[in-house]
Design a protein around this motif. Structure first.
Motif, short mmCIF file in Angstrom:
data_model
loop_
_atom_site.label_atom_id
_atom_site.label_comp_id
_atom_site.label_asym_id
_atom_site.label_seq_id
_atom_site.Cartn_x
_atom_site.Cartn_y
_atom_site.Cartn_z
N HIS A 9 17.51 8.30 -33.18
CA HIS A 9 17.46 6.79 -33.57
C HIS A 9 16.01 6.46 -33.61
N HIS A 11 12.82 4.08 -36.36
CA HIS A 11 12.51 3.25 -37.43
C HIS A 11 11.28 3.64 -38.17
N GLU A 109 21.65 1.18 -37.56
CA GLU A 109 21.79 0.62 -36.29
C GLU A 109 22.85 -0.63 -36.12
N HIS A 169 22.71 3.97 -28.23
CA HIS A 169 21.23 4.26 -28.07
C HIS A 169 20.66 3.28 -27.06
N ASP A 218 13.58 5.32 -30.74
CA ASP A 218 13.53 3.92 -31.15
C ASP A 218 12.29 3.45 -31.71
ZN LIG Z 1 16.62 0.61 -32.88
#
Ligand SMILES: [Zn+2]
Length: 274
Positions: A9, A11, A109, A169, A218
């Motif tokens: 997970h 970005h 997500e 997550h 994250d």
């Molecule tokens: Zn996230």
């Protein structure tokens, strides 16, 4: 079997990676990451992720709609973060089409947020979340869940729809719930890179059934050093910490997490074109 590290997970299309995105990804791959599951939040990031994954096999595309993006049409004017307005139903249709064309490794997500916004937004959040879970189930894909302050409700919805492939997550709920849901439903929990400074993530790393533990960042958020930008390579520290807490060799912790990754996400070959 060769084992790799995974960030399930992240970005990396976030604007904080604009100047050095390719270097950040190359560094992670050099250090042994075999999968960097990059999660979309809205139409712009979903499309950037598809494009990025077409040229880098380790970037695995997950498309989703973030809970506050899901309610972009009803957010108050003074909402403190910038959220673009877009047609949520059209984006759900786009994600469904990408799933049908086998362009994505997961849906996410997505989920529910009770921290940033209030109960008046919950019905619409749930409607979008249910639609996205539906796509995941229909196409046998995992769903990557954001559940901030709405953990139990997320679990109720996932269970009622019969979702089997699930990753929670940055789970902020009770660790006894995580334990129970891993055992009863076979749901996975991805632990972020700040586990060493978080009692609850430490507890999850030490007490969850090992077959349901994954690693994530994250990034750019949730870094091991508060205030510093996070990046996918930081999952390596979480694997080392898992080994330390359990008294395992680091290589065994790495193998366990990688085999969990393969169980949930399967082998996935990126589409060559978008
Ligand atoms: Zn996230």
């Amino acid at each position: 079997m060769n084992s790799f590290y995974c960030d399930v997970h992240t970005h990396v299309t976030h604007e904080r990676f604009r100047d050095d995105q390719k270097q950040v990804i190359a560094r992670a791959i050099d250090l042994g990451l075999g999968a960097i599951v990059t999660n979309g939040l809205n139409p712009a990031s979903n499309r950037e992720i598809l494009e990025l994954s077409a040229s880098i096999p380790q970037i695995k595309p997950a498309l989703g709609i973030y809970p506050t993006d899901a309610i972009n049409q009803i957010l108050p004017e003074d909402y403190p973060y910038r959220i673009d307005h877009f047609d949520v139903d059209a984006e759900i249709a786009f994600i469904r089409q990408c799933a049908a064309q086998k362009k994505i490794i997961a849906v996410g997500e997505c989920g529910l947020d009770g921290y940033l916004v209030g109960p008046e937004t919950f019905p619409l959040q749930e409607k979008v979340f249910e639609a996205l879970i539906g796509i995941a189930i229909e196409h046998d894909l995992p769903v990557i869940v954001h559940s901030r302050k709405r953990e139990v409700r997320c679990a109720e919805i996932l269970a009622s729809l019969g979702a089997k492939k699930v990753d929670f997550h940055c789970f902020g709920g009770k660790s006894k719930h995580a334990q129970k849901w891993a055992e009863e439903h076979g749901w996975y929990f991805s632990i972020p890179a700040n586990a060493r400074v978080s009692e609850s993530f430490k507890k999850m790393l030490s007490s969850l059934p090992p077959d349901f533990i994954l690693t994530e960042t994250d990034a750019p958020y949730m870094g091991p050093v508060r205030g510093e930008r996070n990046e996918p390579a930081n999952v390596i520290g979480t694997v080392a910490y898992l080994a330390e807490l359990r008294g395992w060799h680091e290589e065994d912790a790495k193998k366990t997490v990688w085999s969990n990754y393969l169980k949930l996400f399967g082998e996935f070959n990126n589409s060559k074109s978008t």
